[in-house]
Design a protein around this motif. Structure first.
Motif, mmCIF file in Angstrom:
data_model
loop_
_atom_site.group_PDB
_atom_site.id
_atom_site.type_symbol
_atom_site.label_atom_id
_atom_site.label_comp_id
_atom_site.label_asym_id
_atom_site.label_seq_id
_atom_site.Cartn_x
_atom_site.Cartn_y
_atom_site.Cartn_z
ATOM 1 N N ALA A 35 -5.190 -6.239 4.213
ATOM 2 C CA ALA A 35 -4.831 -5.430 5.386
ATOM 3 C C ALA A 35 -6.069 -5.106 6.216
ATOM 4 C CB ALA A 35 -4.134 -4.143 4.941
ATOM 5 N N GLY A 36 -7.173 -4.821 5.532
ATOM 6 C CA GLY A 36 -8.412 -4.508 6.240
ATOM 7 C C GLY A 36 -8.907 -5.659 7.087
ATOM 8 N N SER A 37 -8.764 -6.875 6.572
ATOM 9 C CA SER A 37 -9.225 -8.041 7.331
ATOM 10 C C SER A 37 -8.409 -8.218 8.611
ATOM 11 C CB SER A 37 -9.151 -9.302 6.468
ATOM 12 O OG SER A 37 -7.812 -9.685 6.225
ATOM 13 N N ILE A 38 -7.104 -7.922 8.547
ATOM 14 C CA ILE A 38 -6.251 -8.013 9.744
ATOM 15 C C ILE A 38 -6.617 -6.911 10.731
ATOM 16 C CG2 ILE A 38 -3.885 -7.872 10.610
ATOM 17 C CD1 ILE A 38 -2.968 -8.983 7.884
ATOM 18 N N ILE A 39 -6.835 -5.706 10.210
ATOM 19 C CA ILE A 39 -7.169 -4.565 11.069
ATOM 20 C C ILE A 39 -8.471 -4.823 11.816
ATOM 21 C CG2 ILE A 39 -7.886 -2.141 11.035
ATOM 22 C CD1 ILE A 39 -5.882 -1.795 8.663
ATOM 23 N N GLN A 40 -9.489 -5.324 11.104
ATOM 24 C CA GLN A 40 -10.779 -5.528 11.771
ATOM 25 C C GLN A 40 -10.730 -6.718 12.724
ATOM 26 O OE1 GLN A 40 -13.125 -6.040 8.135
ATOM 27 N NE2 GLN A 40 -13.935 -7.957 8.965
ATOM 28 N N GLU A 41 -9.870 -7.688 12.444
ATOM 29 C CA GLU A 41 -9.722 -8.804 13.368
ATOM 30 C C GLU A 41 -9.130 -8.326 14.695
ATOM 31 O OE1 GLU A 41 -7.416 -13.045 13.246
ATOM 32 O OE2 GLU A 41 -8.792 -12.591 11.606
ATOM 33 N N ASN A 42 -8.370 -7.241 14.646
ATOM 34 C CA ASN A 42 -7.814 -6.648 15.859
ATOM 35 C C ASN A 42 -8.766 -5.651 16.520
ATOM 36 O OD1 ASN A 42 -5.339 -8.039 15.830
ATOM 37 N ND2 ASN A 42 -4.492 -6.607 14.339
ATOM 38 N N GLY A 43 -9.982 -5.548 15.972
ATOM 39 C CA GLY A 43 -11.003 -4.703 16.587
ATOM 40 C C GLY A 43 -11.006 -3.263 16.142
ATOM 41 N N LEU A 50 0.822 -1.213 0.000
ATOM 42 C CA LEU A 50 0.000 0.000 0.000
ATOM 43 C C LEU A 50 0.855 1.263 0.000
ATOM 44 C CD1 LEU A 50 -2.815 -1.144 2.446
ATOM 45 C CD2 LEU A 50 -3.026 -0.692 -0.012
ATOM 46 N N THR A 51 2.072 1.167 0.509
ATOM 47 C CA THR A 51 2.990 2.307 0.436
ATOM 48 C C THR A 51 3.331 2.609 -1.017
ATOM 49 O OG1 THR A 51 3.944 1.797 2.597
ATOM 50 C CG2 THR A 51 5.267 3.169 1.119
ATOM 51 N N HIS A 52 3.528 1.532 -1.801
ATOM 52 C CA HIS A 52 3.820 1.703 -3.230
ATOM 53 C C HIS A 52 2.567 2.110 -4.010
ATOM 54 C CE1 HIS A 52 7.474 -0.521 -2.138
ATOM 55 N NE2 HIS A 52 7.980 -0.156 -3.306
ATOM 56 N N ASP A 53 1.413 1.562 -3.597
ATOM 57 C CA ASP A 53 0.164 1.849 -4.318
ATOM 58 C C ASP A 53 -0.979 1.883 -3.307
ATOM 59 O OD1 ASP A 53 -2.051 2.028 -5.885
ATOM 60 O OD2 ASP A 53 -1.740 0.170 -7.000
ATOM 61 N N PRO A 54 -1.352 3.070 -2.804
ATOM 62 C CA PRO A 54 -2.380 3.191 -1.760
ATOM 63 C C PRO A 54 -3.751 2.672 -2.178
ATOM 64 C CG PRO A 54 -1.119 5.222 -1.960
ATOM 65 C CD PRO A 54 -0.739 4.371 -3.138
ATOM 66 N N LYS A 55 -3.973 2.476 -3.469
ATOM 67 C CA LYS A 55 -5.277 1.993 -3.935
ATOM 68 C C LYS A 55 -5.234 0.535 -4.388
ATOM 69 C CE LYS A 55 -7.037 6.527 -5.346
ATOM 70 N NZ LYS A 55 -7.643 7.321 -6.449
ATOM 71 N N HIS A 56 -4.170 -0.180 -4.023
ATOM 72 C CA HIS A 56 -4.054 -1.583 -4.438
ATOM 73 C C HIS A 56 -5.189 -2.385 -3.788
ATOM 74 C CE1 HIS A 56 -2.454 -5.604 -5.126
ATOM 75 N NE2 HIS A 56 -1.571 -5.058 -5.956
ATOM 76 N N PHE A 57 -6.094 -2.894 -4.600
ATOM 77 C CA PHE A 57 -7.345 -3.472 -4.090
ATOM 78 C C PHE A 57 -7.108 -4.673 -3.175
ATOM 79 C CE2 PHE A 57 -11.002 -6.279 -4.242
ATOM 80 C CZ PHE A 57 -12.040 -5.406 -3.962
ATOM 81 N N ASP A 58 -6.345 -5.666 -3.653
ATOM 82 C CA ASP A 58 -6.136 -6.889 -2.864
ATOM 83 C C ASP A 58 -5.390 -6.596 -1.564
ATOM 84 O OD1 ASP A 58 -7.451 -8.445 -4.686
ATOM 85 O OD2 ASP A 58 -5.635 -9.031 -5.782
ATOM 86 N N ALA A 59 -4.473 -5.637 -1.607
ATOM 87 C CA ALA A 59 -3.738 -5.268 -0.398
ATOM 88 C C ALA A 59 -4.673 -4.596 0.609
ATOM 89 C CB ALA A 59 -2.572 -4.347 -0.739
ATOM 90 N N ILE A 60 -5.583 -3.754 0.119
ATOM 91 C CA ILE A 60 -6.562 -3.130 1.009
ATOM 92 C C ILE A 60 -7.432 -4.191 1.671
ATOM 93 C CG2 ILE A 60 -8.652 -1.704 1.070
ATOM 94 C CD1 ILE A 60 -7.407 0.049 -1.096
ATOM 95 N N LEU A 61 -7.886 -5.156 0.875
ATOM 96 C CA LEU A 61 -8.764 -6.210 1.390
ATOM 97 C C LEU A 61 -8.042 -7.045 2.453
ATOM 98 C CD1 LEU A 61 -11.696 -6.990 0.736
ATOM 99 C CD2 LEU A 61 -10.793 -8.776 -0.760
#
Length: 301
Positions: free
Chosen positions: A77-85, A64-75
Motif C-alpha cells: 500500500a505504501g508503494s502505491i501511496i508514494q507513487e501518487n506523490g 490492513l483493516t483486518h490487521d493494521p500491522k500487516h507488514f506486506d500489506a503496508i509495504l
C-alpha cells in the motif's frame, strides 16, 4: 484451507506463472475459505504486479483493516501511496513497518524513494545505503541508489551504481540511459554515445515494449539530443529531437500518457527546440551548453 491456497500461490510465483493466474488462485480461495489478511494482501500484490493499482489498493487496504500491522500489506500500500506523490502518508505507514522488520531491504528502499520524492536527498541516500547493506546483490536497490546520487549531483557514484545495475539486469534500459547521462556530465563523450545507443536498442528490443514505455523513450531521445547538441553535432541532435517530438505528439493525443511525463522533460524539450532553431541553422556561439534532463524515474522495490 487457506494455507493450501497460499502455498499454491507461492509455488505459482516461484514458477514465474503470470500474475493473472496467481490472482485466480487467490480469488478462488476467497470463495471457499474465510477471508484473512494474508489472502487479501496476496491478491492485492498480484494486482500490483499487473499495474492495476486501484484494485491492488482496495485489497491491500482491506488487509490492513483486518490487521493494521500487516507488514506486506503496508509495504504494498505504501508503494502505491508514494507513487501518487503522498510521501508523508507513505512514510507514516513505513514507521509502523520498521518497528517490525528494521532490517528489511525492500522497506528501506521504499523509504529512500519516499524521501527522494520529498527532495530530502541526504536522508534518501542514507536509507538506500541501509537497503544496500542488507541486500547488496539486489539490482533495484542499486538502481534506486544510483538515481539518488544522480539527483545529488554525485555523478561518479551514480555511474558506479547504474553500471552495477546493468550487470545484474542487462536488459534494463534505464540503467544504460543514465550511465550515458553520467558519462556526458563527466566529459566522456565516446562512452556516453555508446550507452545512449545501447539504451535505445534495449528499449526497442524489450519483449514488454508498449505504450507505457513511451515516456522512457522520450527521455532517451531528449537526453541523447542534448548530449549531441553540446558536442556540436547539430544534425544528429536534430534527428534525435524529431524522434522525441513524434513521441510527444503521440502523448498529447493520449492524456494518460502525457500525465506520465516529468514536467522537466517538457521544459528541456522546449528549451532544446529553441536552441536547435529547427527552421534555420543553429547558432551555437550565442548559447551555452544545454543541461541534461536528469531523472527521478525509478521502479519501486
Amino acid at each position: 484451507h487457506e494455507g493450501t491456497f497460499l502455498q499454491i500461490g507461492s509455488v505459482l510465483r516461484a514458477l514465474n506463472k503470470p500474475a493473472k493466474e496467481v490472482a485466480r488462485t487467490y480469488r478462488e480461495a476467497l470463495d471457499h475459505t474465510q477471508t484473512t489478511p494474508d489472502l487479501l494482501c496476496q491478491l492485492g500484490l498480484c494486482y500490483l504486479r499487473q499495474n492495476e493499482h486501484q484494485r491492488a489498493f482496495e485489497f491491500l487496504g482491506n488487509a490492513l483493516t483486518h490487521d493494521p500491522k500487516h507488514f506486506d500489506a503496508i509495504l504494498g500500500a505504501g508503494s502505491i501511496i508514494q507513487e501518487n506523490g503522498d510521501y508523508d502518508v507513505a512514510l507514516h505507514k513505513y514507521r509502523v513497518a520498521v518497528a517490525q522488520k528494521p532490517k528489511c531491504p525492500e522497506l528501506w528502499s521504499n523509504i529512500g524513494l519516499a524521501l527522494l520524492g520529498k527532495r530530502k536527498l541526504q536522508a534518501a541516500v542514507s536509507a538506500l545505503e541501509k537497503a544496500n547493506d542488507e541486500a547488496p546483490l539486489e539490482w533495484i536497490v542499486h538502481y534506486n541508489l544510483a538515481v539518488a546520487y544522480l539527483n545529488h549531483n554525485l555523478y561518479v557514484r551514480a555511474f558506479h551504481y547504474f553500471q552495477s545495475t546493468s550487470r545484474f539486469q542487462d536488459t534494463f534500459a534505464p540503467a544504460f540511459l543514465y550511465m550515458a547521462v553520467c558519462q556526458a556530465l563527466l566529459h566522456d563523450p565516446a562512452n556516453a554515445k555508446k550507452h545512449f545507443d545501447m539504451a535505445l536498442d534495449k528499449i526497442r528490443a524489450s519483449k514488454d515494449h508498449h505504450a507505457k514505455d513511451i515516456p522512457l523513450t522520450i527521455a532517451a531521445h531528449l537526453n541523447y539530443a542534448l548530449f549531441l547538441y553540446n558536442e556540436k553535432n547539430f544534425n544528429d541532435a536534430r534527428a534525435q529531437y524529431r524522434a522525441m517530438d513524434a513521441l510527444l505528439k503521440t502523448c498529447q493525443k493520449k492524456k494518460d500518457l502525457l500525465g506520465l511525463l516529468d514536467p522537466e522533460i517538457l521544459e528541456r524539450a522546449a528549451e532544446l527546440e529553441k536552441r536547435l532553431r529547427l527552421d534555420e541553422e543553429a547558432k551555437p556561439s550565442s548559447s551555452g551548453d544545454a543541461a541534461p534532463a536528469k531523472t527521478d524515474e525509478r521502479p519501486t522495490s
